[in-house]
Write a protein that holds these residues in place. Structure first.
Motif, PDB file in Angstrom:
ATOM      1  N   ARG A   1     -11.361   2.523   5.241  1.00 18.01           N
ATOM      2  CA  ARG A   1     -11.873   1.595   4.220  1.00 18.01           C
ATOM      3  C   ARG A   1     -11.031   1.606   2.948  1.00 18.01           C
ATOM      4  O   ARG A   1     -11.404   0.994   1.949  1.00 18.01           O
ATOM      5  CB  ARG A   1     -13.308   1.976   3.878  1.00 18.01           C
ATOM      6  CG  ARG A   1     -14.425   1.248   4.628  1.00 18.01           C
ATOM      7  CD  ARG A   1     -14.297   1.217   6.103  1.00 18.01           C
ATOM      8  NE  ARG A   1     -15.479   0.596   6.711  1.00 18.01           N
ATOM      9  CZ  ARG A   1     -15.576   0.242   7.970  1.00 18.01           C
ATOM     10  NH1 ARG A   1     -14.563   0.420   8.797  1.00 18.01           N
ATOM     11  NH2 ARG A   1     -16.677  -0.303   8.455  1.00 18.01           N
ATOM     12  N   GLY A   2      -9.897   2.317   2.944  1.00 16.33           N
ATOM     13  CA  GLY A   2      -9.071   2.379   1.730  1.00 16.33           C
ATOM     14  C   GLY A   2      -8.115   1.210   1.604  1.00 16.33           C
ATOM     15  O   GLY A   2      -7.336   1.136   0.661  1.00 16.33           O
TER      16      GLY A   2
ATOM     17  N   ASN B   1      -9.994  10.398  -0.484  1.00 17.09           N
ATOM     18  CA  ASN B   1      -9.323   9.586  -1.496  1.00 17.09           C
ATOM     19  C   ASN B   1     -10.359   8.754  -2.260  1.00 17.09           C
ATOM     20  O   ASN B   1     -10.809   7.705  -1.807  1.00 17.09           O
ATOM     21  CB  ASN B   1      -8.296   8.679  -0.806  1.00 17.09           C
ATOM     22  CG  ASN B   1      -7.403   7.959  -1.802  1.00 17.09           C
ATOM     23  OD1 ASN B   1      -7.722   7.865  -2.976  1.00 17.09           O
ATOM     24  ND2 ASN B   1      -6.282   7.434  -1.317  1.00 17.09           N
TER      25      ASN B   1
ATOM     26  N   HIS C   1      -9.794   7.796  -5.452  1.00 26.00           N
ATOM     27  CA  HIS C   1      -9.071   7.484  -6.675  1.00 26.00           C
ATOM     28  C   HIS C   1      -9.466   6.125  -7.241  1.00 26.00           C
ATOM     29  O   HIS C   1      -9.805   5.994  -8.402  1.00 26.00           O
ATOM     30  CB  HIS C   1      -7.560   7.532  -6.424  1.00 26.00           C
ATOM     31  CG  HIS C   1      -6.806   7.295  -7.679  1.00 26.00           C
ATOM     32  ND1 HIS C   1      -6.113   6.145  -7.926  1.00 26.00           N
ATOM     33  CD2 HIS C   1      -6.684   8.052  -8.780  1.00 26.00           C
ATOM     34  CE1 HIS C   1      -5.575   6.220  -9.133  1.00 26.00           C
ATOM     35  NE2 HIS C   1      -5.911   7.361  -9.667  1.00 26.00           N
TER      36      HIS C   1
ATOM     37  N   ILE D   1      -0.890   4.414  -8.765  1.00 26.03           N
ATOM     38  CA  ILE D   1      -0.084   4.870  -7.636  1.00 26.03           C
ATOM     39  C   ILE D   1      -0.629   6.176  -7.050  1.00 26.03           C
ATOM     40  O   ILE D   1      -0.370   6.497  -5.883  1.00 26.03           O
ATOM     41  CB  ILE D   1       1.412   5.019  -8.053  1.00 26.03           C
ATOM     42  CG1 ILE D   1       2.315   5.120  -6.807  1.00 26.03           C
ATOM     43  CG2 ILE D   1       1.633   6.200  -8.977  1.00 26.03           C
ATOM     44  CD1 ILE D   1       2.252   3.937  -5.884  1.00 26.03           C
TER      45      ILE D   1
ATOM     46  N   THR E   1     -14.842   5.543   4.160  1.00 26.86           N
ATOM     47  CA  THR E   1     -14.625   5.925   5.566  1.00 26.86           C
ATOM     48  C   THR E   1     -15.420   7.199   5.854  1.00 26.86           C
ATOM     49  O   THR E   1     -16.173   7.274   6.838  1.00 26.86           O
ATOM     50  CB  THR E   1     -13.121   6.208   5.828  1.00 26.86           C
ATOM     51  OG1 THR E   1     -12.337   5.196   5.215  1.00 26.86           O
ATOM     52  CG2 THR E   1     -12.811   6.305   7.300  1.00 26.86           C
TER      53      THR E   1
HETATM   54  C1  LIG Z   1      -0.504   1.701  -4.373  1.00 27.50           C
HETATM   55  C2  LIG Z   1      -1.548   2.174  -3.440  1.00 27.50           C
HETATM   56  C3  LIG Z   1      -2.784   2.569  -3.934  1.00 27.50           C
HETATM   57  C4  LIG Z   1      -3.772   3.028  -3.072  1.00 27.50           C
HETATM   58  N1  LIG Z   1      -4.974   3.392  -3.604  1.00 27.50           N
HETATM   59  C5  LIG Z   1      -5.938   3.855  -2.772  1.00 27.50           C
HETATM   60  C6  LIG Z   1      -7.190   4.259  -3.291  1.00 27.50           C
HETATM   61  O1  LIG Z   1      -7.453   4.203  -4.497  1.00 27.50           O
HETATM   62  N2  LIG Z   1      -8.120   4.720  -2.426  1.00 27.50           N
HETATM   63  C7  LIG Z   1      -7.864   4.804  -1.070  1.00 27.50           C
HETATM   64  O2  LIG Z   1      -8.719   5.260  -0.318  1.00 27.50           O
HETATM   65  N3  LIG Z   1      -6.700   4.416  -0.550  1.00 27.50           N
HETATM   66  C8  LIG Z   1      -5.732   3.953  -1.369  1.00 27.50           C
HETATM   67  N4  LIG Z   1      -4.523   3.593  -0.834  1.00 27.50           N
HETATM   68  C9  LIG Z   1      -4.323   3.777   0.629  1.00 27.50           C
HETATM   69  C10 LIG Z   1      -3.969   5.231   0.929  1.00 27.50           C
HETATM   70  O3  LIG Z   1      -2.566   5.374   0.843  1.00 27.50           O
HETATM   71  C11 LIG Z   1      -4.414   5.667   2.351  1.00 27.50           C
HETATM   72  O4  LIG Z   1      -3.955   4.722   3.272  1.00 27.50           O
HETATM   73  C12 LIG Z   1      -5.921   5.785   2.494  1.00 27.50           C
HETATM   74  O5  LIG Z   1      -6.476   6.629   1.521  1.00 27.50           O
HETATM   75  C13 LIG Z   1      -6.250   6.336   3.866  1.00 27.50           C
HETATM   76  O6  LIG Z   1      -7.636   6.375   4.065  1.00 27.50           O
HETATM   77  P1  LIG Z   1      -8.376   5.411   5.115  1.00 27.50           P
HETATM   78  O7  LIG Z   1      -7.581   5.454   6.376  1.00 27.50           O
HETATM   79  O8  LIG Z   1      -9.719   6.002   5.258  1.00 27.50           O
HETATM   80  O9  LIG Z   1      -8.392   4.042   4.514  1.00 27.50           O
HETATM   81  C14 LIG Z   1      -3.511   3.104  -1.676  1.00 27.50           C
HETATM   82  C15 LIG Z   1      -2.271   2.705  -1.178  1.00 27.50           C
HETATM   83  C16 LIG Z   1      -1.307   2.233  -2.047  1.00 27.50           C
HETATM   84  C17 LIG Z   1       0.003   1.804  -1.478  1.00 27.50           C
END
Ligand SMILES: Cc1cc2nc3c(=O)[nH]c(=O)nc-3n(C[C@H](O)[C@H](O)[C@H](O)COP(=O)(O)O)c2cc1C
Ligand code: SF4
Length: 578
Positions: A196-197, A223, A225, A312, A354
């Motif tokens: 869900r990111g 994550n 963030h 980032i 997620t």
């Molecule tokens: C610039 C940038 C910012 C991101 N910010 C977040 C974020 O705030 N939270 C998040 O879960 N994934 C973020 N992602 C995606 C993460 O890199 C990562 O794919 C994700 O945390 C994986 O979790 P998921 O598979 O459960 O989605 C970001 C990716 C990029 C390129």
């Protein structure tokens, strides 16, 4: 009991066995039943970041001072419906809980005296109470499917007993006592839950790679963030149900063989951080985190880290550097994080939402979860749609619902005086959609063909008064600010795009500038190191594709149709704050 919640933790002593946990669970459930079936007056106030901004703490204070000696006053979280905040839920003996909102502190006395039926929004019960309909009959709630948000506005987020009474740690219990690692991951795989990111990567595949990785120790990273503008679903989850997230991380730890989990939370979220830390402290006190958990011999530690505000640092590899105390910048891959993540050890990173889905998947089975959603996108999605809509807030909808239903039914359509022009999807990483796309299903795949993206569910509705050039400039400038500067195409390309857009906004653009945007964008997309640069120009390209006439009016006629850009006298540009 004087103005004190029945759910206030009374006895958080360490549980050392399966039987201890079951006894605690029973006590918590009995306490919960007594709270709602008993003769107490129960007053609940929805307190979250959004309602605090509208005076919820004053309302809570007033409730505490007026509720009377025998009443139970609870600080619950918001329920996602920002439009009715601050709200009070009042349960009188032998009556269902009635929700009133929006209320001010000055309304509280009248609500308690039964003199403000005009403020009643609904009953938190399946049937109407007199002329007050069930809350779930309201269109904002009617079309939602509350799986991970089912405790929002119901439990006190600071109460581990409330959470356990409503099912928390039942999935963790199964993973600790009844399932092997392989069986737990098989359920996550069967659920077909996708990340869900933003990326939509299957969680089961990632967990299996993490489990199979040979190096030790291993880590789990949640994550949280959430640095994108207009996305606040993970903040909402933390504020409503922190134990659900914690349980998801702990299940991941046990299933993948990781002895430590991290939750990296955006530093802009003080309430979410406070409530999550409280959840961790209480779970530690109960012995659900630590060594030899409930006598199983299994261990799981938990650390909370907070971000400093750089978008980032949400990118998983940058986030891991930040966790390790190093400057948060992405790195090239391979190796993938499941092979070399934190301290070069196998690390499974998942988004908060997620992980929040995992406890129910373990309890009900992967097939149950896969019964929601579409063929390729299972389950539900939290959405934070913003703009001039009738009802605003965080919603949870089944994947596959059409864009039209989400906008017109759940969010109530455009507010009076506003005409729909488009919806900016995928945060700052995708293009806009227009009324031609309203009947598309909202899922991980369907929007990509037309340049949109589900992303993390933070969408902006914009109306006819919003200038496409100015909006594109805002989105591009965000990526320019947030570029970490590690690689040249992103570091120099994004400022170049903003410069071109400014030329156009100031009436000095030419048709060649539109070609230059395409060429520059191509280079940024193809040559940037990480996801930020690889998608940074997409919103701009999408705006040009869908609103080309407006761009041409700026460069050919020197005219901004909405009167926003500096070409126009008295403009209201979004870039004014630069
Ligand atoms: C610039 C940038 C910012 C991101 N910010 C977040 C974020 O705030 N939270 C998040 O879960 N994934 C973020 N992602 C995606 C993460 O890199 C990562 O794919 C994700 O945390 C994986 O979790 P998921 O598979 O459960 O989605 C970001 C990716 C990029 C390129
Ligand atoms: S694409 Fe941008 S954000 Fe990503 S590494 Fe390069 S400079 Fe940093």
């Amino acid at each position: 009991m004087v103005n004190q919640s029945l759910s206030e933790p009374v006895d958080l002593q360490k549980l050392t066995s399966k039987e201890d946990f079951l006894a605690f669970q029973k006590r918590a459930t009995d306490r919960w039943t007594r709270l709602w079936d008993g003769s107490d007056v129960v007053v609940s106030v929805g307190v979250g970041s959004s309602s605090i901004a509208r005076g919820a703490l004053d309302v809570l204070d007033r409730c505490r001072s007026l509720a009377g000696e025998s009443a139970v006053v609870r600080e619950v979280s918001g329920n996602g419906a920002f439009w009715m905040e601050p709200w009070i839920e009042l349960k009188r003996p032998s009556e269902p809980p009635v929700v009133y909102g929006p209320v001010t502190a000055d309304d509280v006395r009248g609500v308690f005296a039964g003199e403000r039926p005009d403020l009643a929004v609904g009953v938190r019960a399946p049937d109407a109470f007199g002329s007050i309909p069930p809350l779930t009959a309201h269109p904002f709630f009617k079309h939602q499917t509350s799986l991970i948000s089912r405790n929002a506005g119901v439990i006190e987020p600071d109460s581990i007993e409330d959470a356990i009474a409503r099912g928390a740690y039942a999935g963790y219990f199964k993973v600790l006592f009844e399932m092997s690692q392989e069986e737990a991951i098989a359920e996550v795989t069967a659920a077909q839950v996708r990340g869900r990111g933003g990326g939509g990567f299957p969680a089961g595949v990632k967990w299996e790679s993490g489990r199979k990785a040979r190096a030790t120790p291993k880590f789990i990273v949640c994550n949280s963030h959430e640095g994108e503008p207009n996305v606040y679903k993970d903040r909402h989850l933390h504020e409503c149900d922190p134990h659900r997230i914690l349980e998801g991380i702990l299940i991941a730890c046990i299933s993948c063989g990781a002895e430590r989990g991290y939750n990296y939370i955006g530093g802009e979220y003080p309430l979410a951080i406070r409530r999550f830390r409280k959840a961790v402290a209480d779970a530690e006190r109960l012995g659900l985190i630590g060594k030899n958990i409930l006598g199983t011999g299994k261990n799981a530690a938990l650390r909370v880290r907070t971000g400093g505000g750089a978008y980032i640092c949400g990118e998983a590899s940058a986030l891991m550097f930040s966790v390790m105390g190093v400057r948060g910048q992405p790195r090239t891959k391979p190796p993938r994080s499941v092979e070399e993540g934190l301290w070069k050890r196998p690390t499974v990173a998942n988004n908060t939402e997620t992980l929040a889905n995992i406890p129910d998947i373990i309890v009900n089975g992967g097939e149950w979860f896969a019964g929601y959603g579409t063929e390729g996108s299972k389950g539900t999605k939290l959405m934070t749609v913003q703009g001039p809509m009738k009802w605003l807030g965080v919603v949870e909808v089944e994947l596959g619902m059409t864009l039209r239903t989400i906008l017109d039914d759940v969010y109530g359509g455009m507010r009076e005086g506003y005409t729909f022009k488009g919806v900016q999807t995928g945060g700052v990483s995708a293009g806009p959609l227009t009324d031609r796309h309203l009947d598309l299903p909202v899922d991980f795949d369907s929007l990509a063909d037309v340049g949109g993206m589900l992303g993390s569910g933070g969408w902006v509705i914009f109306d006819e008064k919003v200038c496409a050039v100015d909006f594109a400039r805002y989105l591009t400038a965000f990526n320019r600010y947030e570029s970490c500067s590690k690689c040249v195409p992103c570091r120099l390309g994004n400022p170049a795009l903003v410069e071109i857009l400014d030329r156009i906004r100031f009436g000095r653009g030419t048709l060649d500038d539109l070609t230059l945007i395409q060429r520059t964008s191509k280079h940024i997309i193809q040559m940037s190191l990480c996801g930020l640069g690889q998608v940074a120009p997409i919103p701009l390209i999408g705006m040009i594709e869908h609103f080309e006439e407006e761009f041409r009016q700026h460069v050919i006629e020197g005219y901004c149709p909405s009167g926003t850009c500096p070409i126009s006298a008295g403009s209201l540009s979004m870039a004014a704050a630069d």
